[in-house]
Each structure stands twice: as C-alpha cells, then as structure tokens.
Design a protein around this motif. Structure first.
Motif, short mmCIF file in Angstrom:
data_model
loop_
_atom_site.label_atom_id
_atom_site.label_comp_id
_atom_site.label_asym_id
_atom_site.label_seq_id
_atom_site.Cartn_x
_atom_site.Cartn_y
_atom_site.Cartn_z
N GLU A 56 0.82 -1.20 0.00
CA GLU A 56 0.00 0.00 0.00
C GLU A 56 0.87 1.26 0.00
OE1 GLU A 56 -3.57 2.11 2.63
OE2 GLU A 56 -2.75 0.16 3.21
N LYS A 57 1.97 1.21 0.75
CA LYS A 57 2.88 2.35 0.79
C LYS A 57 3.97 2.25 -0.27
CE LYS A 57 5.92 4.97 3.89
NZ LYS A 57 6.41 5.13 5.29
N TYR A 58 4.52 1.08 -0.43
CA TYR A 58 5.60 0.88 -1.40
C TYR A 58 5.00 0.23 -2.64
CZ TYR A 58 8.40 2.12 2.61
OH TYR A 58 8.93 2.81 3.68
N ASP A 59 4.35 1.07 -3.45
CA ASP A 59 3.50 0.57 -4.53
C ASP A 59 4.11 0.73 -5.92
OD1 ASP A 59 3.39 3.30 -4.66
OD2 ASP A 59 1.18 3.45 -4.59
N SER A 60 5.45 0.78 -5.99
CA SER A 60 6.12 0.84 -7.30
C SER A 60 7.52 0.26 -7.16
CB SER A 60 6.21 2.28 -7.80
OG SER A 60 7.12 3.04 -7.00
N GLN A 61 8.11 -0.05 -8.30
CA GLN A 61 9.47 -0.58 -8.27
C GLN A 61 10.44 0.42 -7.64
OE1 GLN A 61 11.59 -0.95 -12.04
NE2 GLN A 61 12.57 -2.85 -11.35
N GLU A 62 10.30 1.70 -7.99
CA GLU A 62 11.23 2.70 -7.48
C GLU A 62 11.09 2.87 -5.98
OE1 GLU A 62 14.28 5.30 -7.12
OE2 GLU A 62 13.78 3.97 -8.80
N LYS A 63 9.87 2.89 -5.46
CA LYS A 63 9.68 3.02 -4.02
C LYS A 63 10.23 1.81 -3.28
CE LYS A 63 5.58 6.01 -4.11
NZ LYS A 63 4.14 6.10 -3.75
N MET A 64 10.02 0.62 -3.83
CA MET A 64 10.54 -0.58 -3.18
C MET A 64 12.06 -0.62 -3.27
SD MET A 64 9.40 -3.11 -1.39
CE MET A 64 7.71 -3.49 -1.89
N ARG A 65 12.60 -0.15 -4.38
CA ARG A 65 14.06 -0.10 -4.53
C ARG A 65 14.67 0.80 -3.45
NH1 ARG A 65 14.59 1.80 -9.75
NH2 ARG A 65 15.07 -0.27 -10.57
N GLN A 66 14.10 1.96 -3.25
CA GLN A 66 14.64 2.88 -2.27
C GLN A 66 14.49 2.34 -0.85
OE1 GLN A 66 16.52 5.44 -3.06
NE2 GLN A 66 16.14 4.90 -5.22
N LEU A 67 13.39 1.64 -0.60
CA LEU A 67 13.19 1.05 0.73
C LEU A 67 14.25 0.00 1.02
CD1 LEU A 67 11.81 -1.64 2.29
CD2 LEU A 67 11.71 0.61 3.35
N ILE A 68 14.51 -0.87 0.05
CA ILE A 68 15.51 -1.92 0.27
C ILE A 68 16.90 -1.32 0.42
CG2 ILE A 68 16.67 -3.88 -0.83
CD1 ILE A 68 13.97 -4.79 -1.83
N ARG A 69 17.21 -0.29 -0.34
CA ARG A 69 18.51 0.36 -0.18
C ARG A 69 18.65 0.97 1.21
NH1 ARG A 69 19.72 3.35 -6.06
NH2 ARG A 69 19.78 1.40 -7.28
N GLN A 70 17.58 1.58 1.69
CA GLN A 70 17.63 2.14 3.04
C GLN A 70 17.76 1.02 4.07
OE1 GLN A 70 13.97 3.92 4.43
NE2 GLN A 70 15.07 5.33 5.76
N GLU A 71 17.06 -0.07 3.85
CA GLU A 71 17.12 -1.18 4.80
C GLU A 71 18.52 -1.78 4.85
OE1 GLU A 71 15.35 -3.25 7.80
OE2 GLU A 71 14.46 -1.64 6.60
#
Length: 532
Positions: free
Chosen positions: A442-457
């Motif tokens: 719902e929050k990470y609803d695109s490839q780019e948003k998920m990419r940035q989340l994993i990089r931050q993680e």
C-alpha cells in the motif's frame, strides 16, 4: 631447521610480482627445502590450506573491513597510522596509496599460497575424499581473493599458477573475464562443498559461503538473475537463520556482542576477527581512540519505530530529531544498537563531546576524540576494555544471513518483480527481528519506491560492516554522497550540525582503486587505472 618452520617463513616473506623476493617464488627458503621435498603428508596439505585462509580479512585490525565504510557516507576515519582513508575521500589518493597497496599485495600473496597447494596436493599421501575437499576449499578461496581485487581495482590478472620470475609479468584481464572466472569457480565449488562442518571446522568454506559470495559479486555487477538464484539456494538450504536472543528486543544488539557470538546467522566470518575493536572505536575516556566516527547521514537514515522516514516529518520534527536523534526512544532500535549518541552512557562515561566544562577526554577537538559527535557501538563490547592476550576475541561476520535475505529481495526488485510476495516476506523478516513494523504494498507501490526502501534497509541493517561502500558504487549514488560537506551532531550552542570535512570523488577516478606503484614499476605489462 624444522621443515614446517621453514615453510612458514617462506609464506610470510613472499610478495608476488616483486623482483626483490624472486627466490621465494620457486622454493620455500633461499637455501633450503623445495616444493618437491615438502609436500608429503596430509598434515603438510592442511598447513598449506591453512595459509590460504590467513588472507581472510579482519573487521578492525589488519585489513580492517569495517574501515571500508569510512570511504562511504557512513563513517569518518582519522589517524593515519590506520591508513590514509582521508586521502581517498579528498580525492588525492595516488598509486602509492597505502590501502590499495596493502590489499593488492596481500591478496596476490595469498592467491600464490593457494596455487602452490593446488599444484602440489596430488603428490601428498592422504585420503582421496579429503584431498578433493581441500582442492575445492582452495579454489573457492582463490576465487574469493580474485573477487575482492575485482570489486576494488576492476580487471586484474587472473593467476592460476604459482608464478616464477620468468612468467610473473602478467597483463590485466578484463572485468568480464575476472567475473566469469570467479563465478565459474564459485559455481563448481558450491555444488560439491559440504553445507556444514562440525564446530572445530566451523570457519571452513562451505557451499553456503560460496553461494553468498556469488550473490554479493553478482549484485555488484548487476547480474540480478545470478544473484537471485544464488541467494535463493542459500535460503532454501535451511542452514542459516536470523539470530534471536532470549530477550527478543536485544536480538540485533546482541548479535555483535559476546552474548550472541555463537549464532546461525553468520555465514562467512573470521574467527577472532574483531581484535583491537575497543581501541579503534572506543572513546578516550574509557581507553579507546575513536578512529571511526559515524556521520549525521547514517544517523538520519534510520526510520522512526512507526516506519516513517525523517523526510516524511514536518520541519520542526526533523529539527527535533537532528538535535536529539533518539528522542523519547522513537527511532528504529538498530540506531541505538549501532551508534552511541550525545548523552548516552557507556561503562562509566556519559558521552558529551560538546561539554567544555572541566576535564572531558571526549570533547570535540581532543586527541582521539570523536570528530562527528557520535561513536560506533556495533562490535563495541564492554568486556574488551580489559582484554589481554589470554582473553577471548569476538569473531567478525563478513557475510551474514540478513544480507542474503536483503540481496534476494533486491534482485527480485531489480528484475521487475518488486511486488513478488518474497520481497515483503524477507524484508519484513529482517525488520521484525529489529522490532520494526512490516512494510506493505500500500505504501511501497512501485518498483522505485521498493528499490529505495531496500537500499535504506541495507544501509541501516548492515551499517559499518564494510558492505555500504560497495553498495553506493553499484547503485550509482556514490558521486552524490561522496561530494560535499560531511556533517556530524548538532552543536547545542549554534543549533547547527557541525561541519566535519569536505569530500571530493574527482569524477570517475575514485571508482576503481589505483594499481600500486610497486606493481607498475616491476611489471611493464601492467596498465594503470584511469586518472592515476
């Protein structure tokens, strides 16, 4: 003279591709035992293989893996006796840069040791099953040392024989050739090496180690399909799991302390690889030297416990968390486990680098004091303050299971499968261990948003473990984060973050390290990296 002693002297003294040590290239000792006379028993083979393991780096001594993140936006390194890290971040490193010379020569020296074993082990009287295993371990080690050279220097010579003075002037192989060689060796060894050993052999190369190395190497060169396959094999193998302590809230913190040293999360680690940790990252009030200091950039990277980033907060809240990063204990628990902040207590010291009243060994500007106002807490254990030669030394984890899980998720995202169920499952597994909430589509609803989340993680989960330096280079973000001013904690008098230093990457020059000057002078066939 004892034969084994002669052999040890030889291996310690040998330097690859330098004319001053040519005799050591062809015999164990200038006036004594040749290879033809040395390799006889399984004990000889075991010692030869052991010398190949010696090159595996430590965390805060020797090759200092944690110091690699001082070449990133996570840490600032001081004290040139530990290496000229400041030269690199200022963009003035040259072909005589000590860190490049150390790692280049050390890796090739160890590669030669491994090649000597591979060339001579067939003449040794030993069980065939053990011979085959030693050969696989040696090949995997050789591939690992080539991999490390490749990820720092680019294309380097592929060395598969114990070179003699007559054939030591080798040319560089291309990046593609070295990558193909290392991956091919890893792939073959992973299929045949044991999945585990008993406790006495716990540091030996296993199939899980090899697959994890493949994962890291494949990610670096954007071979996401290979990274996905290798990391999934580690996961499906079932040998590893995230560490959890008796008190789940302490699981992440205890992982880097004696309390959690014996765990099933560590995949590739150096036995007693944390020697010198207290001196390197401890504060002077407790006998340390604070060689490494965390930056404001890494402090700001941690989310709040509710999963929000600082960038999602209003300006007044951001300013509050800059002044008091863990205000009311509202931040990701990994911040508190990894970094000591202003006002924190360690042993008998309450840490305040801005306190100018009375005697304060930790005051900014003092010798051995932090230069950012923060201290590294990860791998800092109180017991090490009184360490002696007879006390225990903490192991150092080079690759652990959490990295493999995040690498698998990242590979899926980069392959366009950002909404694959495994992405959420494994990223949340890592976050939940640290008491962080689940992420959702719902929050990470695109490839780019998920990419940035994993990089931050990856940035916060693996902080100070020598991974981030490679990550920012392969992500293409290193020029952005390695140019400009480095900031530290907020000075209570000015209300502003202190300015620590100004960094410059000099364009593409700093991406690859310089081939050492000694190699360039001794090898007319060697080509230097651009800009040096």
């Amino acid at each position: 003279m004892n034969k084994r002693y002669i052999y040890t002297i030889c291996l310690a003294g040998c330097l690859l591709l330098t004319t001053s040590c040519e005799k050591f290239l062809v015999q164990d000792h200038p006036t004594s035992v040749y290879d033809e006379l040395w390799w006889n028993t399984s004990a000889d083979a075991e010692l030869g293989l052991y010398r190949g393991y010696v090159g595996i780096p430590d965390g805060l001594s020797g090759r200092q893996i944690m110091f690699l993140d001082a070449l990133s936006d996570q840490l600032v390194a001081r004290q040139s006796t530990r290496g000229e890290y400041e030269a690199y971040v200022r963009g003035i490193q040259a072909s005589d840069w000590d860190k490049a010379n150390h790692i280049y020569m050390d890796n090739y020296k160890t590669i030669r040791r491994v090649n000597r074993l591979l060339e001579n082990i067939d003449r040794v009287y030993m069980d065939e099953w053990l011979r085959e295993r030693y050969i696989l371990e040696a090949r995997a080690l050789r591939a690992y040392y080539h991999m490390e050279l490749l990820m720092l220097f680019g294309g380097v010579p592929i060395v598969k024989t114990a070179l003699s003075p007559d054939n030591s002037k080798m040319q560089r192989n291309t990046e593609e050739e070295v990558y193909a060689f290392a991956m091919s060796e890893f792939r073959d060894c992973a299929e045949k090496l044991p999945a585990k050993y008993d406790f006495a052999d716990r540091t030996r190369i296993t199939s899980g180690i090899v697959l994890s190395l493949m994962t890291r190497l494949a990610l670096f060169f954007h071979d996401y399909e290979a990274a996905k396959d290798a990391s999934l094999k580690v996961i499906e193998g079932g040998e590893y799991q995230l560490y959890r302590s008796a008190n789940p809230a302490n699981s992440y913190a205890d992982l880097f302390r004696y309390a959690g040293e014996e765990n099933n999360e560590r995949i590739f680690f150096k036995d007693k690889g944390n020697s010198g940790a207290f001196k390197a990252i401890g504060m002077p009030s407790e006998g340390g030297q604070s060689v490494l200091s965390p930056t404001a950039a890494i402090v700001d990277a941690y989310q709040l416990k509710d999963g929000r980033n600082l960038s999602e907060l209003p300006a007044d809240s951001v300013a509050l968390f800059h002044r008091d990063p863990n205000h009311k204990d509202m931040r990701d628990p990994r911040l508190k486990a990894s970094i000591l902040l202003v006002g924190d207590t360690f042993l008998s010291s309450t840490l305040n680098p801005f306190d100018n009243s009375g005697i304060n060994a930790n005051r900014l500007g003092n010798q051995y004091a932090t230069v950012t106002g923060y201290w590294v807490k990860k791998y800092l254990d109180e017991r090490d303050k009184e360490s002696t030669a007879s006390t225990r030394i903490l192991d150092f984890m080079i690759i652990r299971y959490a990295e493999v899980l995040l690498s698998y998720a990242e590979a899926l995202v980069e392959l366009g499968e950002w909404d694959h169920p495994d992405v959420l499952y494994y990223v949340n597994m890592v976050r939940n261990r640290a008491s962080m909430p689940n992420i959702t589509l719902e929050k990470y609803d695109s490839q780019e948003k998920m990419r940035q989340l994993i990089r931050q993680e990856r940035t916060v989960e693996l902080a100070f473990e020598g991974v981030h330096y490679y990550d920012i280079r392969r992500w293409g973000t290193w020029k952005d984060v390695m140019n400009g001013t480095v900031y530290g904690a907020v000075d209570p008098e000015t209300g502003q973050k202190i300015e620590v230093e100004t960094r410059t990457t000099n364009g593409n020059r700093s991406y690859w390290w310089p081939i050492p000057e000694v190699e360039m002078l001794s090898n007319p066939n060697m080509e230097q990296n651009p800009g040096y």
